[in-house]
Scaffold this motif. Structure first.
Motif, PDB file in Angstrom:
ATOM      1  N   GLU A 262       0.705  -1.217  -0.029  1.00 51.08           N
ATOM      2  CA  GLU A 262      -0.112   0.033   0.155  1.00 51.08           C
ATOM      3  C   GLU A 262       0.786   1.139  -0.188  1.00 51.08           C
ATOM      4  N   GLN A 263       1.815   1.284   0.587  1.00 51.82           N
ATOM      5  CA  GLN A 263       2.940   2.302   0.821  1.00 51.82           C
ATOM      6  C   GLN A 263       3.424   2.368  -0.604  1.00 51.82           C
ATOM      7  N   LEU A 264       3.874   1.377  -1.382  1.00 48.97           N
ATOM      8  CA  LEU A 264       4.294   1.489  -2.654  1.00 48.97           C
ATOM      9  C   LEU A 264       3.200   2.125  -3.763  1.00 48.97           C
ATOM     10  N   ARG A 265       2.096   1.916  -3.676  1.00 46.80           N
ATOM     11  CA  ARG A 265       1.099   2.321  -4.200  1.00 46.80           C
ATOM     12  C   ARG A 265       0.866   3.587  -4.194  1.00 46.80           C
ATOM     13  N   LEU A 279       9.201   6.790 -15.659  1.00 52.47           N
ATOM     14  CA  LEU A 279       8.463   5.606 -16.061  1.00 52.47           C
ATOM     15  C   LEU A 279       9.166   4.211 -15.818  1.00 52.47           C
ATOM     16  N   PRO A 280      10.456   3.969 -15.793  1.00 50.93           N
ATOM     17  CA  PRO A 280      10.925   2.863 -15.341  1.00 50.93           C
ATOM     18  C   PRO A 280      10.529   2.541 -13.872  1.00 50.93           C
ATOM     19  N   LEU A 281      10.752   3.581 -13.242  1.00 51.10           N
ATOM     20  CA  LEU A 281      10.339   3.274 -11.594  1.00 51.10           C
ATOM     21  C   LEU A 281       8.921   2.973 -11.374  1.00 51.10           C
ATOM     22  N   ILE A 282       8.045   3.744 -12.169  1.00 51.70           N
ATOM     23  CA  ILE A 282       6.555   3.147 -12.200  1.00 51.70           C
ATOM     24  C   ILE A 282       6.428   2.021 -12.479  1.00 51.70           C
ATOM     25  N   GLN A 283       6.960   1.637 -13.553  1.00 51.10           N
ATOM     26  CA  GLN A 283       6.784   0.336 -14.108  1.00 51.10           C
ATOM     27  C   GLN A 283       7.442  -0.845 -12.975  1.00 51.10           C
ATOM     28  N   LYS A 284       8.364  -0.649 -12.468  1.00 55.95           N
ATOM     29  CA  LYS A 284       8.947  -1.544 -11.501  1.00 55.95           C
ATOM     30  C   LYS A 284       8.084  -1.575 -10.182  1.00 55.95           C
ATOM     31  N   MET A 285       7.575  -0.301  -9.689  1.00 54.30           N
ATOM     32  CA  MET A 285       6.560  -0.596  -8.688  1.00 54.30           C
ATOM     33  C   MET A 285       5.460  -1.235  -9.096  1.00 54.30           C
ATOM     34  N   MET A 286       4.919  -0.593 -10.304  1.00 55.62           N
ATOM     35  CA  MET A 286       3.606  -1.590 -10.397  1.00 55.62           C
ATOM     36  C   MET A 286       3.516  -3.191 -10.867  1.00 55.62           C
ATOM     37  N   GLU A 287       4.733  -3.663 -11.186  1.00 55.35           N
ATOM     38  CA  GLU A 287       5.101  -5.001 -11.233  1.00 55.35           C
ATOM     39  C   GLU A 287       4.963  -5.619  -9.739  1.00 55.35           C
ATOM     40  N   THR A 288       5.775  -4.944  -8.705  1.00 58.65           N
ATOM     41  CA  THR A 288       5.906  -5.475  -7.451  1.00 58.65           C
ATOM     42  C   THR A 288       4.488  -5.363  -6.736  1.00 58.65           C
ATOM     43  N   THR A 289       3.514  -4.325  -6.977  1.00 57.54           N
ATOM     44  CA  THR A 289       2.338  -4.295  -6.497  1.00 57.54           C
ATOM     45  C   THR A 289       1.096  -4.995  -6.986  1.00 57.54           C
ATOM     46  N   PHE A 290       1.694  -5.639  -8.154  1.00 60.50           N
ATOM     47  CA  PHE A 290       0.593  -6.354  -9.111  1.00 60.50           C
ATOM     48  C   PHE A 290      -0.532  -7.412  -8.131  1.00 60.50           C
ATOM     49  N   PRO A 291       0.146  -8.135  -7.242  1.00 59.36           N
ATOM     50  CA  PRO A 291      -0.854  -9.018  -6.429  1.00 59.36           C
ATOM     51  C   PRO A 291      -1.834  -8.298  -5.842  1.00 59.36           C
TER      52      PRO A 291
END
Length: 475
Positions: A262-265, A279-291
């Protein structure tokens, strides 16, 4: 630079993250920096990057572009996003986390039977030799059958938690094809008993995974039982993949929990608000928060506008494609456009033939290309595309609209310059938001899913099967 080479047109295939675009230039740019500026303008990229190109002298290996004269007239260039040291440090925080539990879909051809334990393989080897010599099937012990079924169930679960009856039969057929000593003499197909056993084993294996805490099957626990007769039936409202989703409801990455994700979100929300997004940082965080995102979408089913407030990165075109890849493990735009290009000539021929037979070619075209009201009513629109044009544009076909807006649940959620890109993004968002196909457009979306993208293409409605047969005649 010679005047001759500088005046020659160039055709470039520009590859950026998970998509590729075609770019035509009337002449060679004066420098590599000039080409970068052209790509930024044409492809609307607002971050710094460098270019690499596939060098034909080195079998297509990537070479950094320093001298524009090195670039062939027809070339493939790759965009390499620039990152400062702080961005790299931020990105490395998430480098150890992977939220994707499955990396491949159920095989489209023959099911690949796994290698069993060493002792099981020895028994099967001897059994196959005896079958080939005397046509005698192997007499299975209870333990041997258990080991075979357990390994098969584990392999099948690696593709799908809920395989269909047809897919289970495919695995059973492949088993007896590889190990003919396992054929059943009393079965018409030779593997009917194995199919039934695998169905029960998959149910037991899901129970085992549920007890281990696997979210994909835990979501369907807590149904009606002897102690809770008031709850819904165990066979109702099952949350499982229905459109070839590979990663439907993954577990949280190791070391992560709802609070940390949730903090990453919240960090993603703040990053998206910036004028210059990383954008690379956003994509990496979106990957981690996918579940966390899938849990919210699948279990709670909030409205689209609420979801986009929680996850505003899904309004970014590249992130829609990345989310589709996480769910399906497929490059959406590349596959869509490649298959559309392959089938388009035949589609046009079929349409013309149908229109000419009815004698209503003009009416049919008018229906497809008809103008919509300038201020359409969006209430009640599940999904759709809204074309915004200039006041003086009276053409029935809008080649240069102001924008194409994707409408979902009566709200405009994202706008793009091209109709085709807007349609692909809309399709990707349907998967990302776990939305049902609107009933009037079911055939359109199933054509895209099953014929163009090849997802769950085994069973088609009669109309789509007829269309596919017509398309395959000239492929």
């Amino acid at each position: 630079m010679s005047s001759t080479s500088s005046q020659q047109p160039m055709i470039l295939r520009v590859v950026v993250t998970d998509r590729a675009r075609k770019l035509k230039l009337s002449s060679r740019p004066v420098s590599a920096d000039a080409l970068i500026n052209i790509i930024k303008e044409q492809l609307e990229i607002d971050v710094d990057f460098t270019l690499q190109y596939e060098d034909p002298d080195f079998d297509g290996k990537l070479i950094s572009l320093a001298d524009i004269e090195e670039l062939p007239q027809k070339a493939v260039v790759h965009i390499s996003l620039s990152q400062d040291s702080s961005s790299l440090a931020s990105t490395e925080v998430f480098s150890d986390f992977s939220s994707l539990e499955r990396l491949s879909r159920w095989p489209s051809g023959t099911f690949l039977v796994p290698t069993f334990a060493f002792d099981v393989e020895l028994k099967l080897k001897d059994g196959n030799a005896e079958y080939e010599k005397n046509n005698k099937c192997l007499k299975l012990t209870r333990d041997l059958k258990h080991d075979i079924l357990e390994k098969l169930a584990s392999t099948m679960y690696g593709f799908k938690a809920y395989p269909s009856g047809k897919e289970i039969a495919m695995a059973a057929e492949a088993l007896v094809a590889k190990h003919p000593c396992l054929k059943e003499a009393g079965s018409e197909t030779g593997y009917s008993g194995w199919t039934n056993s695998l169905m029960f084993k998959m149910g037991n294996y899901r129970t085992k995974m549920r007890r281990a805490g696997c979210q994909e099957v835990t979501a369907n626990s807590g149904k009606r039982s002897r102690f809770h007769p008031e709850k819904e039936s165990s066979h109702s409202n099952i949350k499982k993949p229905k459109r070839a989703e590979v990663n439907f409801l993954p577990n949280f990455p190791q070391g992560q929990n709802p609070s940390s994700l949730e903090q990453l979100r919240q960090t993603i929300v703040q990053e998206v608000k910036k004028t210059e997004r990383n954008l690379p940082l956003i994509q990496k965080m979106m990957e981690t928060t996918f579940p966390l995102r899938r849990q919210t979408i699948v279990m709670s089913c909030p409205p689209v506008i609420e979801l986009l407030d929680l996850w505003p990165a899904l309004k970014i075109e590249s992130e829609v494609y990345a989310e589709f890849r996480r769910i399906i493990n497929q490059n959406l735009p590349n596959t869509f456009y490649a298959e559309l290009d392959r089938h388009l000539p035949r589609l046009m021929t079929i349409f013309r033939q149908k229109a000419s037979k009815t004698g209503e070619t003009a009416n049919a075209l008018a229906e497809i290309l008809k103008n919509h009201d300038k201020q359409p009513e969006l209430d009640g629109v599940a999904v759709g595309l809204l074309t915004v044009i200039n006041d003086h544009d009276s053409s029935p076909v809008h080649y240069e609209p102001v924008k194409i807006s994707v409408v979902m649940e009566s709200d405009e959620v994202v706008s793009l310059p091209r109709f085709s890109d807007a349609f692909v993004v809309m399709f990707g968002l349907i998967y990302a938001m776990h939305l049902k196909y609107p009933k009037p457009l079911t055939n359109t979306f199933e054509f895209t899913q099953k014929i163009l993208l090849g997802l769950e293409a085994g069973k088609l409605p009669p109309r789509l099967q007829t269309l596919k047969n017509d398309l395959m005649i000239h492929v």
